[in-house]
Scaffold this motif. Structure first.
Motif, short mmCIF file in Angstrom:
data_model
loop_
_atom_site.label_atom_id
_atom_site.label_comp_id
_atom_site.label_asym_id
_atom_site.label_seq_id
_atom_site.Cartn_x
_atom_site.Cartn_y
_atom_site.Cartn_z
N ARG A 411 0.83 -1.20 0.00
CA ARG A 411 0.00 0.00 0.00
C ARG A 411 0.86 1.25 0.00
NH1 ARG A 411 -2.30 -2.23 -1.94
NH2 ARG A 411 -4.13 -3.55 -1.74
N PRO A 412 0.60 2.20 -0.92
CA PRO A 412 1.38 3.45 -0.90
C PRO A 412 1.26 4.17 0.44
CG PRO A 412 0.11 3.27 -2.93
CD PRO A 412 -0.35 2.14 -2.04
N SER A 413 2.39 4.68 0.92
CA SER A 413 2.46 5.55 2.11
C SER A 413 3.82 6.20 2.05
CB SER A 413 2.32 4.72 3.40
OG SER A 413 3.54 3.99 3.61
N ASP A 414 4.03 7.23 2.87
CA ASP A 414 5.35 7.87 2.85
C ASP A 414 6.44 6.86 3.21
OD1 ASP A 414 4.17 11.13 4.06
OD2 ASP A 414 4.14 10.14 2.08
N PHE A 415 6.19 6.07 4.29
CA PHE A 415 7.21 5.08 4.69
C PHE A 415 7.44 4.05 3.58
CE2 PHE A 415 8.38 6.40 8.76
CZ PHE A 415 7.29 6.70 9.57
N ARG A 416 6.36 3.50 3.05
CA ARG A 416 6.50 2.45 2.02
C ARG A 416 7.18 3.01 0.79
NH1 ARG A 416 3.97 2.70 -3.28
NH2 ARG A 416 3.27 0.63 -3.96
N ASP A 417 6.79 4.20 0.34
CA ASP A 417 7.41 4.79 -0.86
C ASP A 417 8.90 5.00 -0.64
OD1 ASP A 417 4.60 6.92 -1.92
OD2 ASP A 417 4.81 4.75 -1.65
N LYS A 418 9.25 5.46 0.57
CA LYS A 418 10.68 5.73 0.86
C LYS A 418 11.48 4.43 0.86
CE LYS A 418 13.70 8.07 4.23
NZ LYS A 418 14.63 6.91 4.33
N VAL A 419 10.96 3.42 1.55
CA VAL A 419 11.68 2.14 1.63
C VAL A 419 11.84 1.55 0.23
CG1 VAL A 419 11.48 -0.27 2.40
CG2 VAL A 419 11.09 1.61 4.02
N LEU A 420 10.75 1.51 -0.53
CA LEU A 420 10.81 0.82 -1.83
C LEU A 420 11.65 1.59 -2.85
CD1 LEU A 420 7.27 -0.78 -2.32
CD2 LEU A 420 9.31 -1.67 -1.17
N THR A 421 11.57 2.92 -2.82
CA THR A 421 12.41 3.66 -3.78
C THR A 421 13.88 3.52 -3.40
OG1 THR A 421 11.83 5.64 -2.53
CG2 THR A 421 10.72 5.34 -4.62
N GLU A 422 14.17 3.39 -2.09
CA GLU A 422 15.56 3.14 -1.69
C GLU A 422 15.99 1.74 -2.14
OE1 GLU A 422 15.65 5.96 2.31
OE2 GLU A 422 16.69 4.01 2.33
N LEU A 423 15.09 0.78 -2.07
CA LEU A 423 15.45 -0.59 -2.51
C LEU A 423 15.65 -0.63 -4.02
CD1 LEU A 423 13.09 -2.83 -0.32
CD2 LEU A 423 15.56 -2.49 -0.06
N VAL A 424 14.86 0.15 -4.76
CA VAL A 424 15.05 0.22 -6.22
C VAL A 424 16.43 0.79 -6.52
CG1 VAL A 424 14.27 1.35 -8.34
CG2 VAL A 424 12.58 0.38 -6.77
#
Ligand code: GCU
Length: 592
Positions: A411-424
Motif C-alpha cells: 500500500r502506498p504511504s510515505d514510509f512504504r514509498d521511501k523504503v521501496l524507492t531506496e530498494l530500487v
C-alpha cells in the motif's frame, strides 16, 4: 521508543553483516562435503532451548548428574526439507526446532573451512562444538560462516536452532498466502578453500553490448595483489587479472559468445583460478533492457509468456529443494509454452534458477516484501536490504534472471514509498545489468471511461510495472472485457503479473457461477481476461496466478480449499484443468 528502534536497526545490520563471510557459488568449488541427510531434532515449543544450552549437546558425566535433553534416539528430520511435511504433529508448527548432527573432518592448516546454508526459514542460529558461529534472519537466501578456528580433527558437533515464527517486523510479516514452512529447507555444505580464494565474481555481458564480456572478481584472504585467471575455453578466452590491494579486479574483454535466448539457451563453462583455488560455473550471455514500452532481449522485443510458481512440490506436500523438484516444476512451465517464470514470492533455491536457465526460461526473482510489511520500522529496511544483497549476490551470474523485483502488492504511504524507492536504487547499484520491477494491485478504475490507471511513485521508479488483478474472481469484470481500457504505466512495459481464479480439479458446473469452484468457471474467467488483455497497449508479458495449486493456511473452505489455494492451472496432483488449455493456446498463438 524510536531511539531504541534505531539502535536495534544498527545492531541487526552489524550482526548480519559480520555473520556474512559471503561466498559465491560453493557448488562450483573443489572441496565441498554435503552435510545433507538425517539430522537429530528436538521440538522446543516454549523456546527454552538456548537457556538450557542445547547447543552444548551435553551428556551426563557423573551418576548424580541429569541432562534433560538428548540429541539422538528421538525425532530425526531430513535435511534439506521443511519440518512441517515430515511429521503430522508438525504440520502447523511455528516455533523453535533444534537440529544436530556430527561430521568428521580432517583439519588442513593451509586451508579455510566454511559451513554454508543454502536456505533456512525463517531464522537460524548455528553452533559448532558448543561455540556460536553466527545467526541469520531470512528464509530464502544463503548464508555461511567461517569455522576454521572451531573445526576439530575427527568428530565435530553441529547444532542449528531454527525458528519459523512469524513476526511483525519480519519479511514476510504476520500474514502471507503460502504455507509457513520452517526448517533447514535447502542444502548444508562444508566448504574448504585455500587461504586466498575467489570470494565473489560477476561475469556477464557489458550492459547493452553483445561483444564485450565484463565483470569483476574478488579474492579474499590475499596479503598482496593476486593473479586470477578467467577461462572460457569454448570462446578461446583466457585472461589473467591482477587484484588490487583490496583483492578486487575488474575486466572487460572482447568476445562474441552465442547469446542465450529461450529458443537456444546456450551457456558457457567458465573457470576462475587463483593459486590453488578453482571455481567453475556455467554462464549465459544475453542483454536485457527496455526501450519505451518494449522489453528487449538481445536487442529484440520479447513478449514474456509466463507463469507464477511457488517453491513447492504439491504432490509431496513440501518445499521444493532438489534437482528433481526443479525439473518437475520446469517441465510443466515449458509444457505450458512459457519462456518466463515469476518465482513468487521469494528467492527460490538455486537449483530452480539454474534449471530455468538450462530450459531457456527467463526469471523474475523477488524478495518477500509481500503486502503488510512494517515499513515504518527502520529494522525492516535493513532486513530488506540484506535480503536483496544476498539474492543478487547469489544469482547475479544467472543470465536467465532478467528482473529483480522489490515488492508485491504494498500500500502506498510515505514510509512504504521511501523504503521501496531506496530498494530500487540499491538494486540498480548492486546490479546495473538487469531490469528492476515490482508488482502492484493498487490499480484505480474509472467507471465513466472504463479505464484502469495507476498513480504510484514506486511504479514511476521501476523499469517494468507488474499488475496483479483478479477480474472475475475477487471482483467481477466492471464492464464487457472487450470495452475495458488500460492506461497503467503508459510509458513503461507492463506485465500482467497475476490474474486468475480458483477451480477444484474434476469439479464441473456453470461457467457463470464463481462459487461453483468449477473448471468451467475458471476456464471462462481466463478467456475473458485474455480478451481484455488485447486492449493493453503496453502489455509485454503475462503470468497467470499460478501453475500448481499450493498450500495456504488462509484458504479455509473445507470442500473447495481445505488449506489449498486452488488457483492452479494444475491441481496439487499435477492434473491440468480446463483453463490450462486456454493459456496454452494463447501462448502458442504468440510468435516465438
Ligand atoms: C495475491 C498475492 C498472491 C496470492 C494471490 C491470491 O495477488 O500476490 O500471493 O496467492 O493474490 O489471492 O491467490
Amino acid at each position: 521508543m524510536r531511539a531504541l528502534i534505531v539502535l536495534c536497526a544498527c545492531f541487526f545490520a552489524v550482526t548480519n553483516l559480520i555473520a556474512q563471510s559471503f561466498m559465491m557459488n560453493p557448488y562450483g568449488c573443489a572441496e565441498v562435503q554435503s552435510l545433507n541427510g538425517k539430522w537429530n531434532a528436538i521440538v522446543d515449543i516454549f523456546g527454552k532451548g538456548e537457556s538450557m544450552k542445547l547447543y552444548q549437546n551435553r551428556r551426563p558425566t557423573k551418576d548424580t548428574e541429569i541432562v534433560e535433553y538428548a540429541f539422538g534416539g528421538g525425532l530425526t528430520l531430513d535435511v534439506p526439507g521443511d519440518f512441517n511435511s515430515q511429521s503430522a504433529e508438525l504440520k502447523y508448527y511455528e516455533g523453535n526446532v533444534w537440529y544436530q548432527r556430527t561430521f568428521a573432518a580432517k583439519k588442513n592448516p593451509n586451508r579455510r573451512q566454511f559451513i554454508y546454508f543454502a536456505g533456512v526459514s525463517y531464522e537460524a542460529a548455528v553452533w559448532l562444538n558448543g561455540a556460536l558461529v553466527g545467526r541469520h534472519e531470512g528464509g530464502f537466501t544463503p548464508f555461511q560462516f567461517e569455522i576454521t578456528k572451531l573445526l576439530k580433527d575427527g568428530g565435530n558437533d553441529l547444532v542449528v536452532m531454527v525458528n519459523n515464527s512469524r513476526r511483525v517486523d519480519g519479511i514476510p510479516a504476520m500474514v502471507f498466502d503460502w504455507w509457513n514452512y520452517g526448517g533447514i529447507l535447502r542444502d548444508v555444505l562444508l566448504v574448504e578453500r585455500p587461504q586466498a580464494y575467489v570470494q565473489d565474481y560477476l561475469v556477464q555481458l557489458k550492459r547493452g553490448q553483445t561483444g564485450v564480456i565484463a565483470g569483476r572478481v574478488t579474492v579474499a584472504g590475499a596479503t598482496k595483489p593476486q593473479p586470477v585467471t578467467l577461462s572460457i575455453p569454448e570462446l578461446r578466452l583466457q585472461k589473467t587479472l591482477t587484484t588490487d590491494e583490496r583483492g578486487d579486479a575488474t575486466f572487460e574483454v572482447e568476445a562474441r559468445p552465442q547469446l542465450w535466448e529461450p529458443a537456444s539457451p546456450k551457456t558457457y563453462a567458465m573457470t576462475l583460478r587463483t593459486g590453488d583455488d578453482l571455481v567453475r560455473d556455467e554462464i549465459a550471455f544475453r542483454t536485457i533492457e527496455t526501450r519505451g514500452t518494449d522489453i528487449l532481449l538481445n536487442g529484440k522485443p520479447v513478449f514474456l509468456k509466463g507463469v507464477n510458481v511457488h517453491e513447492e512440490i504439491p504432490q509431496r506436500l513440501g518445499r521444493a529443494h532438489s534437482d528433481a523438484d526443479a525439473a518437475a516444476i520446469l517441465k510443466e512451465v515449458t509444457a505450458l509454452g512459457c519462456n518466463f517464470v515469476r518465482t513468487a514470492h521469494y528467492p527460490q533455491n538455486e537449483r530452480i534458477c539454474r534449471a530455468a536457465e538450462k530450459a531457456g526460461v527467463m526469471i523474475w526473482e523477488e524478495i518477500p516484501i509481500w503486502q503488510g510489511i512494517e515499513f515504518s520500522n527502520p529494522v525492516v529496511l535493513k532486513k530488506a536490504e540484506t535480503m536483496l544483497r544476498e539474492m543478487i549476490y547469489r544469482d547475479k551470474n544467472r543470465g536467465a534472471i532478467i528482473l529483480w523485483s522489490v515488492a508485491n502488492e504494498t500500500r502506498p504511504s510515505d514510509f512504504r514509498d521511501k523504503v521501496l524507492t531506496e530498494l530500487v536504487a540499491l538494486t540498480r547499484k548492486l546490479d546495473a545489468t538487469r531490469l528492476v520491477g515490482a508488482a502492484f494491485d493498487n490499480i484505480d478504475y474509472d467507471q465513466a471511461t472504463s479505464t484502469f490507471t495507476l498513480k504510484d511513485r514506486v511504479a514511476d521508479a521501476v523499469d517494468v510495472v507488474g499488475v496483479n488483478r483478479y477480474l472475475g474472481w475477487y471482483k467481477p469484470f466492471p464492464a464487457d472485457p472487450k470495452q475495458l481500457k488500460w492506461n497503467v504505466a503508459p510509458k513503461q512495459p507492463m506485465i500482467f503479473s497475476e490474474f486468475g481464479g480458483e477451480a477444484l480439479f474434476g469439479r464441473h458446473g456453470s461457467p457463470e457461477i464463481a462459487h461453483s469452484w468449477s473448471e468451467e468457471y475458471q476456464e471462462e474467467l481466463y478467456r475473458k481476461n485474455l480478451v481484455m488483455l488485447r486492449n493493453v497497449p503496453n502489455l509485454r508479458g503475462t503470468a497467470p496466478w499460478v501453475l500448481f495449486d499450493f498450500r495456504s493456511p488462509t484458504r479455509m473452505h473445507p470442500q473447495n480449499q481445505d488449506g489449498w489455494n486452488r488457483k492452479g492451472l494444475l491441481s496439487d496432483q499435477g492434473q491440468r484443468k480446463k483453463a490450462w488449455y486456454v493459456m496454452k493456446a494463447y501462448y502458442d498463438s504468440i510468435a516465438k
